[in-house]
Motif scaffolding. Sequence first.
Motif, PDB file in Angstrom:
ATOM      1  N   THR A 255      -4.628   1.893   1.030  1.00 15.75           N
ATOM      2  CA  THR A 255      -4.542   1.146   2.266  1.00 15.75           C
ATOM      3  C   THR A 255      -3.863   0.116   2.076  1.00 15.75           C
ATOM      4  O   THR A 255      -4.502  -0.978   1.626  1.00 15.75           O
ATOM      5  CB  THR A 255      -5.740   1.467   2.987  1.00 15.75           C
TER       6      THR A 255
ATOM      7  N   ALA B 244       0.965  -1.115   0.195  1.00 16.16           N
ATOM      8  CA  ALA B 244      -0.282  -0.103   0.120  1.00 16.16           C
ATOM      9  C   ALA B 244       0.873   1.493  -0.421  1.00 16.16           C
ATOM     10  O   ALA B 244       1.144   2.104  -0.777  1.00 16.16           O
ATOM     11  CB  ALA B 244      -0.914   0.059   1.289  1.00 16.16           C
TER      12      ALA B 244
ATOM     13  N   CYS C  91      -9.343   5.171  -4.732  1.00 18.98           N
ATOM     14  CA  CYS C  91      -8.404   4.539  -3.958  1.00 18.98           C
ATOM     15  C   CYS C  91      -8.112   2.533  -4.442  1.00 18.98           C
ATOM     16  O   CYS C  91      -8.303   2.046  -5.316  1.00 18.98           O
ATOM     17  CB  CYS C  91      -9.929   4.062  -3.494  1.00 18.98           C
TER      18      CYS C  91
ATOM     19  N   TYR D 280      -6.512  -0.606  -2.287  1.00 17.75           N
ATOM     20  CA  TYR D 280      -6.315  -1.465  -1.422  1.00 17.75           C
ATOM     21  C   TYR D 280      -5.872  -3.067  -1.543  1.00 17.75           C
ATOM     22  O   TYR D 280      -6.434  -3.851  -2.406  1.00 17.75           O
ATOM     23  CB  TYR D 280      -7.811  -1.449  -0.574  1.00 17.75           C
TER      24      TYR D 280
END
Length: 149
Positions: A29, A11, A40, A42
């Motif tokens: 993340t 990440a 995003c 992940y």
Amino acid sequence: MQISPIRNAIAEAAAVIVLPSGVGKLVSTGYVPDSVVTPCFYVGEVEVNFDKTMGRGTDELVFTCRAYASRADDKSSQRILDAMLSGGGPASLKAAIEAARGAPGELALGGLADDLHIQRIQGYRWFEHAGSTYLGAELTIKVIGDGST
């Protein structure tokens, strides 16, 4: 290999990408987020293959990661994904993550693994996440390293 530190290192490597002007910074993340703020990336599911060499010499981890561009079905979200999924360039997840392999002779991910490789990217498609739908893609990352740690 310890799974949690490797998740976080992947990440962190992904977080350095530079998205096109006006898009904002990538939220990255090591774990599946409760809620998504796009764009995003992940690290999701992990498959563990033990004992790839004898005597607990090498284990293999295969991570399924996801990149979400937005909830809108328009050209701009697809262009964001195009940039993130390209093999090179400032927004390339492949280039950023594989840069964490280190120099020849160095261990990958800051010493956490022997090597890593993005095996495959598949998408585009709609992903359901916590009751919302996002346009995104999946990345499969193979990590190999010491099975005794």
